[in-house]
Scaffold this active site. Structure first.
Site, PDB file in Angstrom:
ATOM      1  N   VAL A  73       0.822  -1.223   0.000  1.00 21.77           N
ATOM      2  CA  VAL A  73       0.000   0.000   0.000  1.00 21.77           C
ATOM      3  C   VAL A  73       0.854   1.272   0.000  1.00 21.77           C
ATOM      4  O   VAL A  73       0.341   2.357  -0.250  1.00 21.77           O
ATOM      5  CB  VAL A  73      -1.004   0.042   1.181  1.00 21.77           C
ATOM      6  CG1 VAL A  73      -1.997  -1.097   1.091  1.00 21.77           C
ATOM      7  CG2 VAL A  73      -0.285   0.051   2.523  1.00 21.77           C
ATOM      8  N   ASN A 100      -5.948  -0.580   7.237  1.00 22.52           N
ATOM      9  CA  ASN A 100      -5.511  -1.234   8.469  1.00 22.52           C
ATOM     10  C   ASN A 100      -4.012  -1.583   8.454  1.00 22.52           C
ATOM     11  O   ASN A 100      -3.399  -1.721   9.515  1.00 22.52           O
ATOM     12  CB  ASN A 100      -6.365  -2.500   8.660  1.00 22.52           C
ATOM     13  CG  ASN A 100      -5.788  -3.458   9.672  1.00 22.52           C
ATOM     14  OD1 ASN A 100      -5.998  -3.299  10.868  1.00 22.52           O
ATOM     15  ND2 ASN A 100      -5.036  -4.455   9.215  1.00 22.52           N
ATOM     16  N   SER A 152      -4.544   5.017  16.397  1.00 24.43           N
ATOM     17  CA  SER A 152      -4.076   4.351  17.617  1.00 24.43           C
ATOM     18  C   SER A 152      -4.144   5.348  18.769  1.00 24.43           C
ATOM     19  O   SER A 152      -4.026   6.564  18.543  1.00 24.43           O
ATOM     20  CB  SER A 152      -2.621   3.900  17.438  1.00 24.43           C
ATOM     21  OG  SER A 152      -2.024   3.636  18.691  1.00 24.43           O
ATOM     22  N   TYR A 165       5.783   6.544  15.301  1.00 27.10           N
ATOM     23  CA  TYR A 165       4.467   5.888  15.299  1.00 27.10           C
ATOM     24  C   TYR A 165       3.375   6.889  15.698  1.00 27.10           C
ATOM     25  O   TYR A 165       2.311   6.947  15.063  1.00 27.10           O
ATOM     26  CB  TYR A 165       4.490   4.700  16.267  1.00 27.10           C
ATOM     27  CG  TYR A 165       3.255   3.829  16.222  1.00 27.10           C
ATOM     28  CD1 TYR A 165       3.042   2.938  15.172  1.00 27.10           C
ATOM     29  CD2 TYR A 165       2.300   3.888  17.246  1.00 27.10           C
ATOM     30  CE1 TYR A 165       1.907   2.128  15.137  1.00 27.10           C
ATOM     31  CE2 TYR A 165       1.165   3.084  17.216  1.00 27.10           C
ATOM     32  CZ  TYR A 165       0.972   2.203  16.158  1.00 27.10           C
ATOM     33  OH  TYR A 165      -0.149   1.410  16.119  1.00 27.10           O
ATOM     34  N   ALA A 166       3.655   7.691  16.734  1.00 28.68           N
ATOM     35  CA  ALA A 166       2.663   8.682  17.189  1.00 28.68           C
ATOM     36  C   ALA A 166       2.390   9.707  16.090  1.00 28.68           C
ATOM     37  O   ALA A 166       1.234  10.084  15.853  1.00 28.68           O
ATOM     38  CB  ALA A 166       3.163   9.386  18.448  1.00 28.68           C
ATOM     39  N   ALA A 167       3.449  10.142  15.407  1.00 26.83           N
ATOM     40  CA  ALA A 167       3.274  11.121  14.324  1.00 26.83           C
ATOM     41  C   ALA A 167       2.432  10.516  13.206  1.00 26.83           C
ATOM     42  O   ALA A 167       1.511  11.165  12.676  1.00 26.83           O
ATOM     43  CB  ALA A 167       4.638  11.552  13.791  1.00 26.83           C
ATOM     44  N   LYS A 169       0.220   8.024  13.407  1.00 21.77           N
ATOM     45  CA  LYS A 169      -1.167   7.769  13.783  1.00 21.77           C
ATOM     46  C   LYS A 169      -1.949   9.065  14.036  1.00 21.77           C
ATOM     47  O   LYS A 169      -3.167   9.120  13.834  1.00 21.77           O
ATOM     48  CB  LYS A 169      -1.214   6.851  15.011  1.00 21.77           C
ATOM     49  CG  LYS A 169      -0.783   5.417  14.697  1.00 21.77           C
ATOM     50  CD  LYS A 169      -1.634   4.806  13.582  1.00 21.77           C
ATOM     51  CE  LYS A 169      -1.413   3.329  13.373  1.00 21.77           C
ATOM     52  NZ  LYS A 169      -2.200   2.782  12.247  1.00 21.77           N
ATOM     53  N   ILE A 198      -4.588  -3.971  21.825  1.00 19.64           N
ATOM     54  CA  ILE A 198      -5.382  -5.101  21.341  1.00 19.64           C
ATOM     55  C   ILE A 198      -4.489  -6.340  21.343  1.00 19.64           C
ATOM     56  O   ILE A 198      -3.328  -6.266  20.930  1.00 19.64           O
ATOM     57  CB  ILE A 198      -5.910  -4.809  19.917  1.00 19.64           C
ATOM     58  CG1 ILE A 198      -6.629  -3.449  19.870  1.00 19.64           C
ATOM     59  CG2 ILE A 198      -6.830  -5.941  19.443  1.00 19.64           C
ATOM     60  CD1 ILE A 198      -7.761  -3.263  20.872  1.00 19.64           C
TER      61      ILE A 198
HETATM   62  N1  LIG Z   1      -2.638  -4.328  17.872  1.00 27.47           N
HETATM   63  C1  LIG Z   1      -2.789  -3.240  18.603  1.00 27.47           C
HETATM   64  O1  LIG Z   1      -2.705  -3.234  19.835  1.00 27.47           O
HETATM   65  C2  LIG Z   1      -3.107  -1.941  17.927  1.00 27.47           C
HETATM   66  C3  LIG Z   1      -3.340  -0.810  18.727  1.00 27.47           C
HETATM   67  C4  LIG Z   1      -3.635   0.403  18.121  1.00 27.47           C
HETATM   68  C5  LIG Z   1      -3.721   0.481  16.737  1.00 27.47           C
HETATM   69  N2  LIG Z   1      -3.484  -0.636  15.998  1.00 27.47           N
HETATM   70  C6  LIG Z   1      -3.555  -0.495  14.538  1.00 27.47           C
HETATM   71  O2  LIG Z   1      -4.422  -1.485  14.010  1.00 27.47           O
HETATM   72  C7  LIG Z   1      -3.935  -1.922  12.739  1.00 27.47           C
HETATM   73  C8  LIG Z   1      -3.695  -3.424  12.738  1.00 27.47           C
HETATM   74  O3  LIG Z   1      -2.809  -3.751  13.783  1.00 27.47           O
HETATM   75  P1  LIG Z   1      -2.298  -5.262  14.012  1.00 27.47           P
HETATM   76  O4  LIG Z   1      -1.756  -5.341  15.373  1.00 27.47           O
HETATM   77  O5  LIG Z   1      -3.352  -6.240  13.586  1.00 27.47           O
HETATM   78  O6  LIG Z   1      -1.070  -5.298  12.969  1.00 27.47           O
HETATM   79  P2  LIG Z   1      -0.208  -6.541  12.443  1.00 27.47           P
HETATM   80  O7  LIG Z   1       1.218  -6.103  12.417  1.00 27.47           O
HETATM   81  O8  LIG Z   1      -0.556  -7.801  13.170  1.00 27.47           O
HETATM   82  O9  LIG Z   1      -0.725  -6.713  10.926  1.00 27.47           O
HETATM   83  C9  LIG Z   1      -0.456  -5.754   9.973  1.00 27.47           C
HETATM   84  C10 LIG Z   1      -0.594  -6.359   8.599  1.00 27.47           C
HETATM   85  O10 LIG Z   1      -0.227  -5.353   7.641  1.00 27.47           O
HETATM   86  C11 LIG Z   1       0.545  -5.963   6.629  1.00 27.47           C
HETATM   87  N3  LIG Z   1       1.383  -4.989   5.953  1.00 27.47           N
HETATM   88  C12 LIG Z   1       2.564  -4.462   6.366  1.00 27.47           C
HETATM   89  N4  LIG Z   1       3.055  -3.634   5.436  1.00 27.47           N
HETATM   90  C13 LIG Z   1       2.171  -3.638   4.407  1.00 27.47           C
HETATM   91  C14 LIG Z   1       2.130  -2.994   3.142  1.00 27.47           C
HETATM   92  N5  LIG Z   1       3.118  -2.199   2.756  1.00 27.47           N
HETATM   93  N6  LIG Z   1       1.076  -3.212   2.321  1.00 27.47           N
HETATM   94  C15 LIG Z   1       0.071  -4.052   2.701  1.00 27.47           C
HETATM   95  N7  LIG Z   1       0.067  -4.696   3.882  1.00 27.47           N
HETATM   96  C16 LIG Z   1       1.104  -4.502   4.716  1.00 27.47           C
HETATM   97  C17 LIG Z   1       1.377  -7.001   7.398  1.00 27.47           C
HETATM   98  O11 LIG Z   1       1.930  -7.996   6.512  1.00 27.47           O
HETATM   99  C18 LIG Z   1       0.355  -7.558   8.368  1.00 27.47           C
HETATM  100  O12 LIG Z   1      -0.355  -8.658   7.846  1.00 27.47           O
HETATM  101  C19 LIG Z   1      -2.668  -1.111  12.480  1.00 27.47           C
HETATM  102  O13 LIG Z   1      -2.970   0.032  11.733  1.00 27.47           O
HETATM  103  C20 LIG Z   1      -2.221  -0.738  13.874  1.00 27.47           C
HETATM  104  O14 LIG Z   1      -1.387   0.393  13.901  1.00 27.47           O
HETATM  105  C21 LIG Z   1      -3.172  -1.836  16.547  1.00 27.47           C
END
Ligand SMILES: NC(=O)c1ccc[n+]([C@@H]2O[C@H](COP(=O)([O-])OP(=O)(O)OC[C@H]3O[C@@H](n4cnc5c(N)ncnc54)[C@H](O)[C@@H]3O)[C@@H](O)[C@H]2O)c1
Length: 261
Positions: A73, A100, A152, A165-167, A169, A198
């Site tokens: 992406v 996502n 986030s 990361y903060a910047a 999000k 999560i």
């Molecule tokens: N898990 C948490 O606690 C949490 C908390 C706050 C926000 N978030 C946000 O929720 C979302 C999902 O989090 P998660 O923990 O499931 O993440 P994760 O790291 O488990 O999964 C992320 C997915 O994105 C894919 N990815 C990475 N680079 C990519 C690219 N260039 N193109 C397409 N896909 C790509 C990865 O291969 C992976 O499958 C993220 O945006 C994360 O910042 C997560």
């Protein structure tokens, strides 16, 4: 649906083509499963080809109308051609997009390097501009659509070693509001989810036991969220149930930020 959380599920996305980025695992996969349970047809984007293939095969084996698209992406042309392929393959324009995908590095400020912060912004911030550019014309052709961006709580509260990361999000929230204003005339809504901690493999593994304990102690609901609990918010925002919600951010963090901010 997988996981311990059970929800009453309606058919709010019946027949709608939904793109979910980063759908091979974690929250993205939970969103794909939830949207499918709501009748959605799911286009799963990810860069991890083998993981994506395994995830989509699992969905298809359960009778879900899902397809895999290996697309980075962070690359504008790759995103544009993947969206063209989605419309061709499903025979209908995209109605829902969930941004996502994430590539994250948590580093002390002094150690932040150009490559890491560049990749982080390419995937988690600039990538949203490319997916919105590709999705908006398709949504306009079908008379509207809904876009959901994953931010986030790092955008709202300060945690250590998270400047990049903060910047990124916080940028997602600004982008969400700006796009909501610009795309409203096309019938497109753009909203954000702000998850707290999560319980995905990637999130919990980052922290030592003491940090996990301290975080839980500061959360009113005293537990981490489940990916399915973010997916249920995404389903609300994707569906017509939220049709008057525009440019908003829904915090889903067990009360963490209200207690600590
Ligand atoms: N898990 C948490 O606690 C949490 C908390 C706050 C926000 N978030 C946000 O929720 C979302 C999902 O989090 P998660 O923990 O499931 O993440 P994760 O790291 O488990 O999964 C992320 C997915 O994105 C894919 N990815 C990475 N680079 C990519 C690219 N260039 N193109 C397409 N896909 C790509 C990865 O291969 C992976 O499958 C993220 O945006 C994360 O910042 C997560």
């Amino acid at each position: 649906m997988s996981g311990a959380v059970a929800f009453a599920v309606a058919q709010r996305l019946a027949g709608t083509v939904c793109v979910v980025t980063g759908a091979a695992r974690g929250i993205g996969l939970a969103i794909a499963e939830r949207f499918a349970a709501e009748g959605g047809r799911i286009a799963c984007f990810d860069v991890g080809a083998a993981r994506l293939d395994a995830a989509v095969t699992g969905l298809v084996e359960r009778g879900i109308d899902a397809r895999a698209y290996v697309a980075d992406v962070g690359r504008r042309e790759a995103v544009a051609s993947a969206f063209e392929a989605v419309e061709r393959d499903f025979g209908a324009p995209v109605g829902v997009l969930v941004n996502n995908a994430v590539w994250a590095r948590f580093q002390p400020l002094a150690e932040v390097d150009e490559e890491s912060v560049g990749r982080m912004f390419d995937v988690g911030l600039k990538g949203l501009i490319w997916t919105l550019q590709a999705a908006a014309p398709q949504m306009q052709r079908r008379g509207g659509g809904s876009i959901v961006n994953l931010s986030s709580t790092s955008a709202l509260q300060a945690l250590t070693h998270s400047t990049g990361y903060a910047a990124m999000k916080a940028g997602v929230l600004g982008l969400t509001r700006a796009a909501a204003v610009e795309l409203s005339p096309m019938g497109i809504r753009v909203n954000a989810i702000v998850p707290g901690m999560i319980g995905t493999p990637a999130s919990i593994a980052k922290f030592d036991e003491a940090t996990v304990k301290a975080r839980l102690a500061s959360m009113p609901l005293a537990r981490f969220g489940e990916p399915q609990e973010i997916a249920s918010v995404a389903a609300f925002l994707a569906s017509e149930d939220s049709r008057y919600v525009q440019g908003a951010e829904i915090v889903a963090d067990g009360g963490w930020t209200i207690a600590t901010r």
